[in-house]
Design a protein around this motif. Structure first.
Motif, PDB file in Angstrom:
ATOM      1  N   LEU A   2       0.719  -1.085   0.057  1.00 53.40           N
ATOM      2  CA  LEU A   2      -0.079  -0.272   0.013  1.00 53.40           C
ATOM      3  C   LEU A   2       0.886   1.119   0.074  1.00 53.40           C
ATOM      4  CD1 LEU A   2      -2.631  -1.001   2.719  1.00 53.40           C
ATOM      5  CD2 LEU A   2      -2.927  -1.088  -0.004  1.00 53.40           C
ATOM      6  N   TYR A   3       0.342   2.246  -0.482  1.00 55.51           N
ATOM      7  CA  TYR A   3       0.946   3.562  -0.566  1.00 55.51           C
ATOM      8  C   TYR A   3       0.007   4.734  -0.412  1.00 55.51           C
ATOM      9  CZ  TYR A   3       5.033   1.031  -2.609  1.00 55.51           C
ATOM     10  OH  TYR A   3       5.845   0.049  -2.511  1.00 55.51           O
ATOM     11  N   MET A   4       0.554   5.751   0.199  1.00 53.17           N
ATOM     12  CA  MET A   4      -0.403   6.816   0.382  1.00 53.17           C
ATOM     13  C   MET A   4       0.279   8.052  -0.406  1.00 53.17           C
ATOM     14  SD  MET A   4      -0.025   9.987   2.601  1.00 53.17           S
ATOM     15  CE  MET A   4       1.563  10.079   2.567  1.00 53.17           C
ATOM     16  N   ILE A   5      -0.715   8.503  -1.044  1.00 50.94           N
ATOM     17  CA  ILE A   5      -0.727   9.772  -2.046  1.00 50.94           C
ATOM     18  C   ILE A   5      -1.411  10.884  -1.429  1.00 50.94           C
ATOM     19  CG2 ILE A   5      -0.677  10.605  -4.185  1.00 50.94           C
ATOM     20  CD1 ILE A   5      -1.041   7.564  -5.375  1.00 50.94           C
ATOM     21  N   CYS A   6      -0.459  11.748  -0.829  1.00 51.13           N
ATOM     22  CA  CYS A   6      -1.198  12.833  -0.173  1.00 51.13           C
ATOM     23  C   CYS A   6      -0.967  14.238  -0.989  1.00 51.13           C
ATOM     24  CB  CYS A   6      -0.651  13.039   1.204  1.00 51.13           C
ATOM     25  SG  CYS A   6      -1.693  14.499   2.011  1.00 51.13           S
ATOM     26  N   ALA A   7      -1.907  14.736  -1.399  1.00 47.77           N
ATOM     27  CA  ALA A   7      -1.631  15.984  -2.471  1.00 47.77           C
ATOM     28  C   ALA A   7      -2.064  17.245  -2.057  1.00 47.77           C
ATOM     29  CB  ALA A   7      -2.421  15.895  -3.949  1.00 47.77           C
ATOM     30  N   THR A   8      -1.482  18.137  -2.138  1.00 48.39           N
ATOM     31  CA  THR A   8      -1.946  19.813  -1.570  1.00 48.39           C
ATOM     32  C   THR A   8      -2.184  20.511  -2.747  1.00 48.39           C
ATOM     33  OG1 THR A   8      -0.404  19.522   0.272  1.00 48.39           O
ATOM     34  CG2 THR A   8      -1.048  21.956  -0.451  1.00 48.39           C
ATOM     35  N   ASP A   9      -3.461  21.083  -2.791  1.00 47.03           N
ATOM     36  CA  ASP A   9      -3.889  22.194  -3.909  1.00 47.03           C
ATOM     37  C   ASP A   9      -3.267  23.382  -4.002  1.00 47.03           C
ATOM     38  OD1 ASP A   9      -5.604  20.110  -4.152  1.00 47.03           O
ATOM     39  OD2 ASP A   9      -7.324  21.193  -4.308  1.00 47.03           O
ATOM     40  N   HIS A  10      -3.055  23.971  -5.043  1.00 48.36           N
ATOM     41  CA  HIS A  10      -2.871  25.294  -5.500  1.00 48.36           C
ATOM     42  C   HIS A  10      -4.072  26.054  -4.686  1.00 48.36           C
ATOM     43  CE1 HIS A  10       0.946  25.468  -7.777  1.00 48.36           C
ATOM     44  NE2 HIS A  10       0.552  24.306  -8.448  1.00 48.36           N
ATOM     45  N   PRO A  11      -3.494  27.294  -4.342  1.00 52.46           N
ATOM     46  CA  PRO A  11      -4.867  28.363  -3.813  1.00 52.46           C
ATOM     47  C   PRO A  11      -5.483  28.629  -5.107  1.00 52.46           C
ATOM     48  CG  PRO A  11      -2.569  28.843  -2.908  1.00 52.46           C
ATOM     49  CD  PRO A  11      -2.349  27.856  -3.844  1.00 52.46           C
ATOM     50  N   ASP A  12      -6.882  28.650  -4.839  1.00 52.96           N
ATOM     51  CA  ASP A  12      -7.716  29.075  -5.857  1.00 52.96           C
ATOM     52  C   ASP A  12      -7.915  28.279  -7.071  1.00 52.96           C
ATOM     53  OD1 ASP A  12      -8.598  31.430  -4.362  1.00 52.96           O
ATOM     54  OD2 ASP A  12      -6.555  32.400  -4.931  1.00 52.96           O
ATOM     55  N   SER A  13      -7.651  26.873  -6.848  1.00 58.94           N
ATOM     56  CA  SER A  13      -7.702  25.839  -7.803  1.00 58.94           C
ATOM     57  C   SER A  13      -9.108  25.211  -8.138  1.00 58.94           C
ATOM     58  CB  SER A  13      -6.367  25.034  -7.690  1.00 58.94           C
ATOM     59  OG  SER A  13      -6.738  24.262  -6.604  1.00 58.94           O
ATOM     60  N   LEU A  14      -9.992  25.682  -7.522  1.00 59.19           N
ATOM     61  CA  LEU A  14     -11.343  24.935  -7.657  1.00 59.19           C
ATOM     62  C   LEU A  14     -11.950  24.898  -8.685  1.00 59.19           C
ATOM     63  CD1 LEU A  14     -13.539  23.442  -6.012  1.00 59.19           C
ATOM     64  CD2 LEU A  14     -14.686  25.725  -5.604  1.00 59.19           C
ATOM     65  N   GLU A  15     -12.044  25.956  -9.651  1.00 55.42           N
ATOM     66  CA  GLU A  15     -12.473  25.609 -11.101  1.00 55.42           C
ATOM     67  C   GLU A  15     -11.527  24.732 -11.824  1.00 55.42           C
ATOM     68  OE1 GLU A  15     -12.727  28.634 -14.765  1.00 55.42           O
ATOM     69  OE2 GLU A  15     -13.307  29.481 -12.931  1.00 55.42           O
ATOM     70  N   ALA A  16     -10.213  24.435 -11.778  1.00 55.35           N
ATOM     71  CA  ALA A  16      -9.470  23.424 -12.433  1.00 55.35           C
ATOM     72  C   ALA A  16     -10.075  22.221 -11.748  1.00 55.35           C
ATOM     73  CB  ALA A  16      -8.087  23.910 -12.276  1.00 55.35           C
ATOM     74  N   ARG A  17      -9.949  22.032 -10.486  1.00 55.79           N
ATOM     75  CA  ARG A  17     -10.277  20.839  -9.907  1.00 55.79           C
ATOM     76  C   ARG A  17     -11.663  20.342 -10.577  1.00 55.79           C
ATOM     77  NH1 ARG A  17     -10.242  17.738  -4.954  1.00 55.79           N
ATOM     78  NH2 ARG A  17      -8.250  18.405  -4.233  1.00 55.79           N
ATOM     79  N   LEU A  18     -12.620  21.115 -10.674  1.00 57.65           N
ATOM     80  CA  LEU A  18     -13.921  20.887 -11.037  1.00 57.65           C
ATOM     81  C   LEU A  18     -13.850  20.241 -12.287  1.00 57.65           C
ATOM     82  CD1 LEU A  18     -16.281  23.295  -9.202  1.00 57.65           C
ATOM     83  CD2 LEU A  18     -16.031  20.771  -8.631  1.00 57.65           C
TER      84      LEU A  18
END
Length: 99
Positions: A2-18
Motif C-alpha cells: 500500500l501507498y499513501m498519495i497525499c496532495a496539496t492544492d494550489h490556492p484558488d484551484s477549485l475551477e480547475a479541480r472541478l
C-alpha cells in the motif's frame, strides 16, 4: 504494497479541480474495480461536507501498487496534476493496521 498519495492544492484551484474531476474519478474507479483502492477523497477547505466556493485544500489516496515507483507514475499521470490543481504530491509506503 500500500501507498499513501497525499496532495496539496494550489490556492484558488477549485475551477480547475472541478473541470478535471470526471477524469480524476475515472482513474479512482478503475483502481477500485481492480481491488486496489483502500480509500480516496478530498480535504474540504472548511469544516463542512460540502465546502462550496471555499473548495478543497488537497486529496488523499491509499491504494495498492507494485512499487513506490509505480505509485509515483500513477500519481504523476493524475488529471489534477495536468490541470495544475496540485501544488505538491507526497507519496509514501503505507502499512494498514486497522481495520
Amino acid at each position: 504494497m500500500l501507498y499513501m498519495i497525499c496532495a496539496t492544492d494550489h490556492p484558488d484551484s477549485l475551477e480547475a479541480r472541478l473541470a478535471a474531476r470526471p477524469d480524476h474519478l475515472a482513474r479512482l474507479v478503475a483502481l477500485k474495480e481492480e481491488g486496489r483502492l483502500i480509500m480516496a477523497g478530498p480535504f474540504p477547505a472548511i469544516d463542512s461536507e460540502d465546502p462550496g466556493p471555499a473548495g478543497f485544500t488537497g486529496s488523499l489516496v491509499v491504494a495498492e501498487f507494485a512499487s513506490l515507483e509505480a505509485a509515483r507514475e500513477w500519481a504523476d499521470a493524475d488529471p489534477y496534476v495536468a490541470a495544475g490543481v496540485y501544488q505538491h504530491v507526497d507519496i509514501r509506503p503505507y502499512k494498514r493496521v486497522l481495520p
